[in-house]
Scaffold this motif. Structure first.
Motif, PDB file in Angstrom:
ATOM      1  N   THR A   1      45.479  57.939  36.832  1.00  0.00           N
ATOM      2  CA  THR A   1      45.001  56.644  36.368  1.00  0.00           C
ATOM      3  C   THR A   1      46.113  55.656  36.018  1.00  0.00           C
ATOM      4  OG1 THR A   1      43.024  57.742  35.504  1.00  0.00           O
ATOM      5  CG2 THR A   1      43.446  55.492  34.764  1.00  0.00           C
ATOM      6  N   PRO A   2      47.154  56.049  35.279  1.00  0.00           N
ATOM      7  CA  PRO A   2      48.213  55.075  34.985  1.00  0.00           C
ATOM      8  C   PRO A   2      48.904  54.524  36.219  1.00  0.00           C
ATOM      9  CG  PRO A   2      48.359  56.964  33.513  1.00  0.00           C
ATOM     10  CD  PRO A   2      47.372  57.325  34.572  1.00  0.00           C
ATOM     11  N   MET A   3      48.817  55.237  37.335  1.00  0.00           N
ATOM     12  CA  MET A   3      49.481  54.780  38.554  1.00  0.00           C
ATOM     13  C   MET A   3      48.748  53.637  39.234  1.00  0.00           C
ATOM     14  SD  MET A   3      50.828  58.308  40.263  1.00  0.00           S
ATOM     15  CE  MET A   3      51.982  59.368  39.367  1.00  0.00           C
ATOM     16  N   THR A   4      47.562  53.272  38.742  1.00  0.00           N
ATOM     17  CA  THR A   4      46.836  52.141  39.310  1.00  0.00           C
ATOM     18  C   THR A   4      47.248  50.813  38.681  1.00  0.00           C
ATOM     19  OG1 THR A   4      45.006  52.286  37.715  1.00  0.00           O
ATOM     20  CG2 THR A   4      44.849  53.651  39.692  1.00  0.00           C
ATOM     21  N   LEU A   5      48.102  50.866  37.670  1.00  0.00           N
ATOM     22  CA  LEU A   5      48.447  49.659  36.925  1.00  0.00           C
ATOM     23  C   LEU A   5      49.304  48.688  37.726  1.00  0.00           C
ATOM     24  CD1 LEU A   5      49.197  51.256  33.439  1.00  0.00           C
ATOM     25  CD2 LEU A   5      47.189  49.924  34.096  1.00  0.00           C
ATOM     26  N   ALA A   6      49.864  49.138  38.845  1.00  0.00           N
ATOM     27  CA  ALA A   6      50.681  48.239  39.662  1.00  0.00           C
ATOM     28  C   ALA A   6      49.821  47.226  40.416  1.00  0.00           C
ATOM     29  CB  ALA A   6      51.526  49.052  40.644  1.00  0.00           C
ATOM     30  N   ALA A   7      48.563  47.560  40.692  1.00  0.00           N
ATOM     31  CA  ALA A   7      47.706  46.701  41.520  1.00  0.00           C
ATOM     32  C   ALA A   7      47.546  45.284  40.955  1.00  0.00           C
ATOM     33  CB  ALA A   7      46.343  47.355  41.723  1.00  0.00           C
ATOM     34  N   PRO A   8      47.179  45.103  39.674  1.00  0.00           N
ATOM     35  CA  PRO A   8      47.030  43.730  39.169  1.00  0.00           C
ATOM     36  C   PRO A   8      48.345  42.955  39.147  1.00  0.00           C
ATOM     37  CG  PRO A   8      46.795  45.332  37.398  1.00  0.00           C
ATOM     38  CD  PRO A   8      46.759  46.096  38.672  1.00  0.00           C
ATOM     39  N   ILE A   9      49.453  43.658  38.961  1.00  0.00           N
ATOM     40  CA  ILE A   9      50.748  42.975  38.994  1.00  0.00           C
ATOM     41  C   ILE A   9      51.015  42.441  40.393  1.00  0.00           C
ATOM     42  CG2 ILE A   9      53.237  43.277  38.686  1.00  0.00           C
ATOM     43  CD1 ILE A   9      52.593  45.460  36.632  1.00  0.00           C
ATOM     44  N   ILE A  10      50.724  43.262  41.399  1.00  0.00           N
ATOM     45  CA  ILE A  10      50.862  42.816  42.788  1.00  0.00           C
ATOM     46  C   ILE A  10      49.957  41.617  43.046  1.00  0.00           C
ATOM     47  CG2 ILE A  10      50.459  43.469  45.198  1.00  0.00           C
ATOM     48  CD1 ILE A  10      51.233  46.338  44.422  1.00  0.00           C
ATOM     49  N   SER A  11      48.731  41.658  42.520  1.00  0.00           N
ATOM     50  CA  SER A  11      47.784  40.554  42.715  1.00  0.00           C
ATOM     51  C   SER A  11      48.323  39.239  42.185  1.00  0.00           C
ATOM     52  CB  SER A  11      46.448  40.872  42.021  1.00  0.00           C
ATOM     53  OG  SER A  11      45.756  41.907  42.675  1.00  0.00           O
ATOM     54  N   VAL A  12      48.881  39.269  40.980  1.00  0.00           N
ATOM     55  CA  VAL A  12      49.371  38.038  40.347  1.00  0.00           C
ATOM     56  C   VAL A  12      50.497  37.421  41.169  1.00  0.00           C
ATOM     57  CG1 VAL A  12      50.560  37.112  38.337  1.00  0.00           C
ATOM     58  CG2 VAL A  12      48.666  38.710  38.028  1.00  0.00           C
ATOM     59  N   PHE A  13      51.480  38.229  41.546  1.00  0.00           N
ATOM     60  CA  PHE A  13      52.631  37.687  42.264  1.00  0.00           C
ATOM     61  C   PHE A  13      52.296  37.366  43.716  1.00  0.00           C
ATOM     62  CE2 PHE A  13      54.725  39.618  38.625  1.00  0.00           C
ATOM     63  CZ  PHE A  13      55.661  38.642  38.304  1.00  0.00           C
ATOM     64  N   ALA A  14      51.416  38.152  44.333  1.00  0.00           N
ATOM     65  CA  ALA A  14      51.013  37.862  45.711  1.00  0.00           C
ATOM     66  C   ALA A  14      50.230  36.558  45.779  1.00  0.00           C
ATOM     67  CB  ALA A  14      50.172  39.012  46.264  1.00  0.00           C
ATOM     68  N   ALA A  15      49.332  36.346  44.816  1.00  0.00           N
ATOM     69  CA  ALA A  15      48.560  35.107  44.786  1.00  0.00           C
ATOM     70  C   ALA A  15      49.461  33.906  44.538  1.00  0.00           C
ATOM     71  CB  ALA A  15      47.482  35.186  43.705  1.00  0.00           C
ATOM     72  N   ALA A  16      50.440  34.074  43.647  1.00  0.00           N
ATOM     73  CA  ALA A  16      51.371  32.985  43.367  1.00  0.00           C
ATOM     74  C   ALA A  16      52.150  32.613  44.621  1.00  0.00           C
ATOM     75  CB  ALA A  16      52.324  33.392  42.246  1.00  0.00           C
ATOM     76  N   TYR A  17      52.577  33.610  45.375  1.00  0.00           N
ATOM     77  CA  TYR A  17      53.354  33.355  46.591  1.00  0.00           C
ATOM     78  C   TYR A  17      52.476  32.764  47.694  1.00  0.00           C
ATOM     79  CZ  TYR A  17      55.910  34.277  50.908  1.00  0.00           C
ATOM     80  OH  TYR A  17      56.516  34.152  52.130  1.00  0.00           O
ATOM     81  N   TYR A  18      51.324  33.364  47.958  1.00  0.00           N
ATOM     82  CA  TYR A  18      50.509  32.961  49.102  1.00  0.00           C
ATOM     83  C   TYR A  18      49.841  31.606  48.889  1.00  0.00           C
ATOM     84  CZ  TYR A  18      47.568  33.573  53.211  1.00  0.00           C
ATOM     85  OH  TYR A  18      46.983  33.418  54.444  1.00  0.00           O
ATOM     86  N   PHE A  19      49.329  31.364  47.687  1.00  0.00           N
ATOM     87  CA  PHE A  19      48.606  30.124  47.426  1.00  0.00           C
ATOM     88  C   PHE A  19      49.466  29.071  46.729  1.00  0.00           C
ATOM     89  CE2 PHE A  19      45.216  33.420  47.407  1.00  0.00           C
ATOM     90  CZ  PHE A  19      44.510  32.962  48.517  1.00  0.00           C
ATOM     91  N   GLY A  20      50.707  29.422  46.395  1.00  0.00           N
ATOM     92  CA  GLY A  20      51.576  28.469  45.713  1.00  0.00           C
ATOM     93  C   GLY A  20      51.157  28.191  44.286  1.00  0.00           C
ATOM     94  N   ASN A  21      50.451  29.147  43.664  1.00  0.00           N
ATOM     95  CA  ASN A  21      50.061  28.956  42.263  1.00  0.00           C
ATOM     96  C   ASN A  21      51.276  29.044  41.347  1.00  0.00           C
ATOM     97  OD1 ASN A  21      47.075  30.951  42.794  1.00  0.00           O
ATOM     98  ND2 ASN A  21      47.351  28.761  43.053  1.00  0.00           N
ATOM     99  N   PRO A  22      51.358  28.186  40.337  1.00  0.00           N
ATOM    100  CA  PRO A  22      52.503  28.243  39.427  1.00  0.00           C
ATOM    101  C   PRO A  22      52.447  29.479  38.532  1.00  0.00           C
ATOM    102  CG  PRO A  22      50.886  26.661  38.609  1.00  0.00           C
ATOM    103  CD  PRO A  22      50.417  27.099  39.977  1.00  0.00           C
ATOM    104  N   LEU A  23      53.619  30.076  38.310  1.00  0.00           N
ATOM    105  CA  LEU A  23      53.727  31.182  37.359  1.00  0.00           C
ATOM    106  C   LEU A  23      54.499  30.659  36.146  1.00  0.00           C
ATOM    107  CD1 LEU A  23      54.511  34.387  39.481  1.00  0.00           C
ATOM    108  CD2 LEU A  23      52.486  33.928  38.097  1.00  0.00           C
ATOM    109  N   THR A  24      53.765  30.084  35.194  1.00  0.00           N
ATOM    110  CA  THR A  24      54.397  29.519  34.017  1.00  0.00           C
ATOM    111  C   THR A  24      54.775  30.616  33.029  1.00  0.00           C
ATOM    112  OG1 THR A  24      52.306  29.251  32.837  1.00  0.00           O
ATOM    113  CG2 THR A  24      52.973  27.458  34.295  1.00  0.00           C
TER     114      THR A  24
END
Length: 304
Positions: free
Chosen positions: A249-272
């Motif tokens: 279970t703890p090994m699934t914690l990387a998924a939301p981190i990938i989501s945040v940075f992938a979305a920021a890169y692909y959609f150009g969302n700001p990471l304040t």
């Protein structure tokens, strides 16, 4: 969504297991991009319908009426395959800052624990209470970030979807021992029926246009259905059959981190800075809840 399994046999966590963990997290992490593109290029309810049709098509050969579990499977399919995707697709369709929604989506873990306390009278100690508080605080911090605060409707819908996910996680406790592909055959079937009705009422033009969709657009939906649901969830089930919940279970914690940075890169969302702080606090809370819950499950298993 984690499928609880019977106590696994003891296996060494090797290179193959690690590779599966990496693939699982990447598929789940990138799924938010696929879903956003699908609801943008098609329509929210129609995209949800197509996703569930693909899930059912892949898992149809595993469809079974399971004595004593059929009603539970149908209820899970209704909530997880239908209502959850109705809400989450709508949230992604009205939002532009997808990274903020990825952070808010982590409320499912503390919501599930809070429901377990209410429904099952589960007793927890201060570390998990602290984790719940941090998870909620991290999402609340997003409200003070101008780039995320504009996503009020999307954040509220994502929080509602997280609550629905938490409810389905409790329902799955009654399905221990049912093959994961049988579960997702039901999810695909019930989800297809629910989303078909909703889409025909709200998006009749998009539904009629399905045969004319370009392969690229269908590919976004197929990635979600096959990559995130079938392969991602199947990988989780396979790992839980080989290793303890406290390991996996703890090994699934990387998924939301990938989501945040992938979305920021692909959609150009700001990471304040405030958004990163909120995400960090929320993920810390989720990590505490996840790891402590996994340890509690392991201890209960030893005492059983």
């Amino acid at each position: 969504m984690t499928i609880q399994a019977a106590p696994p046999a003891t296996h060494r966590f090797g290179l193959r297991d690690f590779a599966i963990v990496v693939v699982m997290n990447v598929l789940w992490g990138l799924n938010i991009i696929a879903v956003k593109m699908a609801v943008t290029e098609i329509a929210p309810m129609t995209a949800g319908f197509l996703r569930q049709v693909i899930v059912f098509a892949v898992c149809a050969s595993w469809f079974r009426l399971v004595p004593g579990r059929t009603a539970t499977l149908a209820l899970l399919g209704l909530l997880s395959g239908g209502i959850f995707y109705l809400v989450i697709n709508l949230s992604l369709s009205v939002a532009t800052n997808i990274g903020a929604l990825a952070i808010a989506g982590q409320l499912g873990v503390p919501f599930a624990l809070l429901l377990a306390i209410v429904v099952f009278r589960e007793r927890i100690h201060w570390p998990r209470m602290l984790g719940i508080g941090l998870s909620i605080l991290g999402v609340v911090l997003l409200v003070f970030d101008p780039s995320a605060a504009r996503e009020g409707a999307g954040l509220a819908l994502t929080a509602l979807a997280s609550l629905i996910w938490a409810i389905t996680s409790l329902i799955q406790r009654r399905l221990v021992g049912v093959p994961v592909l049988t579960i997702y055959a039901w999810v695909g079937l019930m989800g297809s029926l629910v989303m078909a009705v909703v889409a025909m009422i709200t998006e009749p033009v998009a539904m009629r246009a399905i045969p004319d969709l370009p392969l690229r657009t269908v590919g976004w939906v197929a990635f979600s259905a096959i990559g995130s649901t079938v392969i991602g969830q199947g990988s989780m089930s396979w790992l839980l059959q080989r290793h303890s919940v406290s390991v996996v279970t703890p090994m699934t914690l990387a998924a939301p981190i990938i989501s945040v940075f992938a979305a920021a890169y692909y959609f150009g969302n700001p990471l304040t800075l405030l958004m990163l702080a909120g995400g960090g606090v929320a993920m810390l809370g989720v990590a505490i809840v996840t790891i402590r819950t996994a340890r509690a499950d392991r201890l209960e298993g030893k005492l059983a």
